[in-house]
Design a protein around this motif. Structure first.
Motif, PDB file in Angstrom:
ATOM      1  N   GLY A 102       0.946  -1.295   0.274  1.00  0.00           N
ATOM      2  CA  GLY A 102      -0.091   0.037  -0.042  1.00  0.00           C
ATOM      3  C   GLY A 102       0.938   0.502   0.204  1.00  0.00           C
ATOM      4  O   GLY A 102       1.859   1.369  -0.585  1.00  0.00           O
ATOM      5  N   HIS A 103       0.135   2.387   0.479  1.00  0.00           N
ATOM      6  CA  HIS A 103       1.480   3.409   0.136  1.00  0.00           C
ATOM      7  C   HIS A 103       2.283   3.495   1.549  1.00  0.00           C
ATOM      8  O   HIS A 103       1.592   3.364   2.542  1.00  0.00           O
ATOM      9  CB  HIS A 103      -0.107   4.455   0.573  1.00  0.00           C
ATOM     10  N   PRO A 104       3.210   4.032   0.996  1.00  0.00           N
ATOM     11  CA  PRO A 104       4.022   3.597   1.769  1.00  0.00           C
ATOM     12  C   PRO A 104       4.548   4.399   3.321  1.00  0.00           C
ATOM     13  O   PRO A 104       4.913   3.723   4.389  1.00  0.00           O
ATOM     14  CB  PRO A 104       5.223   3.787   1.540  1.00  0.00           C
ATOM     15  N   VAL A 105       3.629   5.856   2.912  1.00  0.00           N
ATOM     16  CA  VAL A 105       3.972   6.938   4.300  1.00  0.00           C
ATOM     17  C   VAL A 105       3.454   6.426   5.817  1.00  0.00           C
ATOM     18  O   VAL A 105       3.465   5.498   7.160  1.00  0.00           O
ATOM     19  CB  VAL A 105       3.430   7.951   4.300  1.00  0.00           C
ATOM     20  N   PRO A 106       1.568   5.847   5.117  1.00  0.00           N
ATOM     21  CA  PRO A 106       1.077   5.210   6.291  1.00  0.00           C
ATOM     22  C   PRO A 106       1.478   3.890   7.060  1.00  0.00           C
ATOM     23  O   PRO A 106       1.592   3.440   8.429  1.00  0.00           O
ATOM     24  CB  PRO A 106      -0.819   5.111   5.744  1.00  0.00           C
ATOM     25  N   SER A 192       6.555   8.381  -3.623  1.00  0.00           N
ATOM     26  CA  SER A 192       6.056   8.594  -4.953  1.00  0.00           C
ATOM     27  C   SER A 192       4.859   7.247  -5.205  1.00  0.00           C
ATOM     28  O   SER A 192       5.105   6.650  -6.635  1.00  0.00           O
ATOM     29  CB  SER A 192       7.395   7.446  -6.026  1.00  0.00           C
ATOM     30  N   GLY A 193       4.057   6.613  -4.110  1.00  0.00           N
ATOM     31  CA  GLY A 193       3.175   6.770  -4.523  1.00  0.00           C
ATOM     32  C   GLY A 193       2.805   4.969  -3.898  1.00  0.00           C
ATOM     33  O   GLY A 193       3.933   4.023  -3.474  1.00  0.00           O
ATOM     34  N   PRO A 194       1.876   4.400  -3.758  1.00  0.00           N
ATOM     35  CA  PRO A 194       1.944   2.760  -3.289  1.00  0.00           C
ATOM     36  C   PRO A 194       3.028   2.943  -3.586  1.00  0.00           C
ATOM     37  O   PRO A 194       2.986   2.576  -5.389  1.00  0.00           O
ATOM     38  CB  PRO A 194       0.348   2.510  -4.120  1.00  0.00           C
ATOM     39  N   GLY A 195       3.401   1.281  -2.906  1.00  0.00           N
ATOM     40  CA  GLY A 195       4.868   0.403  -3.971  1.00  0.00           C
ATOM     41  C   GLY A 195       6.207   1.376  -4.261  1.00  0.00           C
ATOM     42  O   GLY A 195       6.630   0.348  -4.195  1.00  0.00           O
ATOM     43  N   SER A 196       5.691   2.250  -4.112  1.00  0.00           N
ATOM     44  CA  SER A 196       7.514   2.675  -4.799  1.00  0.00           C
ATOM     45  C   SER A 196       8.555   2.426  -3.637  1.00  0.00           C
ATOM     46  O   SER A 196       9.991   2.324  -3.910  1.00  0.00           O
ATOM     47  CB  SER A 196       7.027   4.653  -3.979  1.00  0.00           C
ATOM     48  N   ALA A 197       8.284   2.129  -1.904  1.00  0.00           N
ATOM     49  CA  ALA A 197       9.223   2.128  -1.008  1.00  0.00           C
ATOM     50  C   ALA A 197       9.080   0.597  -1.138  1.00  0.00           C
ATOM     51  O   ALA A 197      10.251  -0.372  -0.627  1.00  0.00           O
ATOM     52  CB  ALA A 197       9.238   2.237   0.226  1.00  0.00           C
ATOM     53  N   ASP A 198       8.975  -0.544  -2.177  1.00  0.00           N
ATOM     54  CA  ASP A 198       8.446  -1.862  -1.931  1.00  0.00           C
ATOM     55  C   ASP A 198      10.221  -2.272  -3.005  1.00  0.00           C
ATOM     56  O   ASP A 198      10.733  -1.612  -3.708  1.00  0.00           O
ATOM     57  CB  ASP A 198       7.986  -2.357  -3.143  1.00  0.00           C
ATOM     58  N   LEU A 199      10.889  -3.138  -2.147  1.00  0.00           N
ATOM     59  CA  LEU A 199      11.835  -4.002  -2.938  1.00  0.00           C
ATOM     60  C   LEU A 199      11.479  -4.856  -3.952  1.00  0.00           C
ATOM     61  O   LEU A 199      10.696  -5.158  -3.983  1.00  0.00           O
ATOM     62  CB  LEU A 199      12.439  -4.818  -1.693  1.00  0.00           C
ATOM     63  N   LEU A 200      12.518  -4.309  -4.872  1.00  0.00           N
ATOM     64  CA  LEU A 200      11.877  -4.927  -6.273  1.00  0.00           C
ATOM     65  C   LEU A 200      13.332  -6.294  -6.617  1.00  0.00           C
ATOM     66  O   LEU A 200      14.722  -5.821  -6.887  1.00  0.00           O
ATOM     67  CB  LEU A 200      11.999  -4.657  -7.581  1.00  0.00           C
ATOM     68  N   LEU A 201      13.131  -7.681  -6.169  1.00  0.00           N
ATOM     69  CA  LEU A 201      14.787  -8.387  -6.564  1.00  0.00           C
ATOM     70  C   LEU A 201      14.126  -9.256  -7.639  1.00  0.00           C
ATOM     71  O   LEU A 201      13.101  -9.776  -7.949  1.00  0.00           O
ATOM     72  CB  LEU A 201      14.801  -9.330  -4.961  1.00  0.00           C
ATOM     73  N   PRO A 202      15.753  -9.126  -8.553  1.00  0.00           N
ATOM     74  CA  PRO A 202      15.857  -9.761  -9.536  1.00  0.00           C
ATOM     75  C   PRO A 202      15.646 -11.630  -9.622  1.00  0.00           C
ATOM     76  O   PRO A 202      16.037 -11.895  -8.719  1.00  0.00           O
ATOM     77  CB  PRO A 202      16.957  -9.442 -10.426  1.00  0.00           C
ATOM     78  N   ARG A 203      14.875 -11.962  -9.908  1.00  0.00           N
ATOM     79  CA  ARG A 203      14.176 -13.189 -10.918  1.00  0.00           C
ATOM     80  C   ARG A 203      15.425 -13.728 -12.019  1.00  0.00           C
ATOM     81  O   ARG A 203      15.462 -15.259 -11.458  1.00  0.00           O
ATOM     82  CB  ARG A 203      12.500 -13.803 -10.614  1.00  0.00           C
TER      83      ARG A 203
END
Ligand SMILES: Cc1cc2nc3c(=O)[nH]c(=O)nc-3n(C[C@H](O)[C@H](O)[C@H](O)COP(=O)(O)OP(=O)(O)OC[C@H]3O[C@@H](n4cnc5c(N)ncnc54)[C@H](O)[C@@H]3O)c2cc1C
Length: 430
Positions: A102-106, A192-203
């Motif tokens: 979701g949104h990273p701030v909350p 930068s909006g929902p998901g912006s703090a998500d980690l993206l690990l190369p598969r």
């Protein structure tokens, strides 16, 4: 063909590939020179076969919009190619900070309040500091270090959160890292909006993620790829054109390393060249381990770094790609002190650290150690980075070029796209 802008891109890392794709899309006639036998630069796969290993473990985050958009252009689906996880800094013995989707701030505020490993005063002080940084629009004086910025935070928060985040994002230890750049990364990750703090690990291996699809796309769009060709000399020609090893081009994007860019421009633009040459570097060591039957509690774990424990993070590669089950990588960022002791000592210390801090189903053994001495520039306070414009028709691209990001894939891609846009007239047909 004759009236299209002829653009030379020197360097086939993520910056050069991004520049070449952008220029092709704008209608230019592109020639890319790469001194290695394959493209990808620092973010590439270094060996083939069953033990194909990347030059180092790479992480993207959800805010890397330019890199994600480039992947889509190349026909790579980020949802397939990258494992997306809400930001988490989980330790072997502690759940750590775990954001929800979701949104990273909350989500960040909630994760801090829920952090069972920190006393209440530490959690509240972190939220107070973050609010103060946000109210100042994540700006701070140039000369401030991350350690100085975070002086008021509790020791637990600095050790569990700030130090590992800083060294992961800036590859520079907090006492020598730029607070301004750190705050910009934090701002983009949180705002930068929902998901912006998500980690993206190369598969996928790094070359399959970007370099190979980019090379195929470029060939399919008429670009010329000159592999194994190191550019030796760059000269100004008549009518604003450039000579790359004697071959005439209308414009050039210099997407090689800062060291090579400084060499190629030392007579053409001594001021710019001096800034590029003045950059200092931080190494990263990646230690690959094998332990059949073992698995970590999550694809990525933070580790406790200490005088005898070099690594800050461990990755379970089998959770990214089932074919790599039983393979693990340990990452030592800001590794100058360890490379000074020698790679064997660093690898042995990592292996012992892994045995002490993680649970194994079978005794882990060393698979390979990779060290990149110039992994990234040292992102220190007040650092003067060279800009993109070198001379009319000559532009620099690379993770070191002045911009909001530290040395990252996203910094490289943004710099590549921007340099291509600057190098080409509005329409690339002349
Ligand atoms: C171990 C490691 C881990 C990292 N982890 C992360 C991470 O988790 N997340 C992240 O975002 N970033 C990470 N990075 C940083 C990231 O890899 C770089 O920011 C990015 O790859 C830089 O791309 P670039 O195109 O600017 O430079 P490079 O990849 O260095 O590309 C420059 C290219 O120019 C070529 N070249 C040089 N001179 C010449 C010449 N004279 N003629 C022709 N070709 C030339 C080189 O061979 C090279 O291919 C990591 C880097 C390392 C080393």
């Amino acid at each position: 063909m004759a009236d299209r802008t002829r653009l030379a891109v020197i360097g086939g890392g993520w910056a050069g590939l991004a520049a070449a794709v952008e220029a092709c899309q704008a209608g230019a006639e592109v020639t890319l020179f790469e001194m290695a036998s394959a493209p990808g630069g620092r973010a590439r796969t270094v060996s083939a076969g069953a033990h194909a290993l990347d030059n180092g473990q790479h992480i993207l985050i959800g805010a890397y919009s330019a890199s994600l958009s480039l992947l889509r252009t190349l026909g790579v689906d980020p949802a397939m190619a990258l494992l997306r996880l809400p930001l988490q800094l989980r330790y072997p013995e502690q759940a750590g900070l775990q954001l929800r989707a979701g949104h990273p701030v909350p989500s960040f505020a909630l994760a801090v309040l829920r952090h069972a490993g920190w006393p209440w005063r530490a959690r509240l002080s972190l939220l107070r500091h973050c609010t103060a940084w946000a109210l100042r629009r994540f700006e701070c004086p140039e000369a401030l270090s991350v350690a100085e910025l975070c002086m008021g935070l509790a020791d637990e928060v600095r050790a569990d959160l700030v130090w590992p985040l800083c060294v992961a994002a800036l590859n520079t230890p907090a006492e020598r890292a730029s607070a301004r750049v750190f705050l910009r990364v934090l701002r983009d990750a949180l705002f930068s909006g929902p998901g912006s703090a998500d980690l993206l690990l190369p598969r996928l291996g790094l070359s399959d993620l970007l370099a190979h699809p980019a090379a195929a796309w470029l060939s399919g769009h008429g670009a010329r790829l000159r592999m194994s060709q190191r550019v030796e000399a760059l000269h100004a020609s008549d009518a604003g054109a450039w000579l790359v090893d004697g071959e005439r081009f209308d414009a050039v994007v210099l997407a090689c390393s800062s060291v090579e860019a400084a060499r190629l421009t030392q007579d053409l633009a001594p001021g710019w060249s001096g800034l590029a040459r003045a950059l200092r570097f931080e190494p990263i060591v990646t230690v690959y381990l094998e332990s059949p039957g073992s698995a970590l509690p999550s694809p990525m774990l933070a580790l406790r770094e200490g005088p005898a424990d070099p690594a800050q993070f461990a990755f379970d590669l089998g959770q990214l790609d089932p074919r790599r089950s039983g393979q693990f990588s340990l990452v030592v960022s800001g590794a100058a002190a360890w490379t000074a002791r020698g790679l064997d000592a660093c690898a042995a210390a990592c292996l012992q650290q892994a045995q002490r801090q993680l649970r194994w189903a079978s005794t882990p053994r060393l698979l390979r150690v990779l060290a990149e001495k110039r992994a990234t520039f040292a992102c220190s306070p007040g650092l003067a980075r060279p800009g993109s414009a070198i001379a009319p028709g000559l532009y620099a691209a690379g993770d070191y070029v002045d911009g909001p990001y530290p040395a990252t894939l996203e910094g490289a891609v943004r710099a590549g796209m921007a340099a291509a846009r600057q190098a080409l007239p509005r329409s690339a047909s002349r």
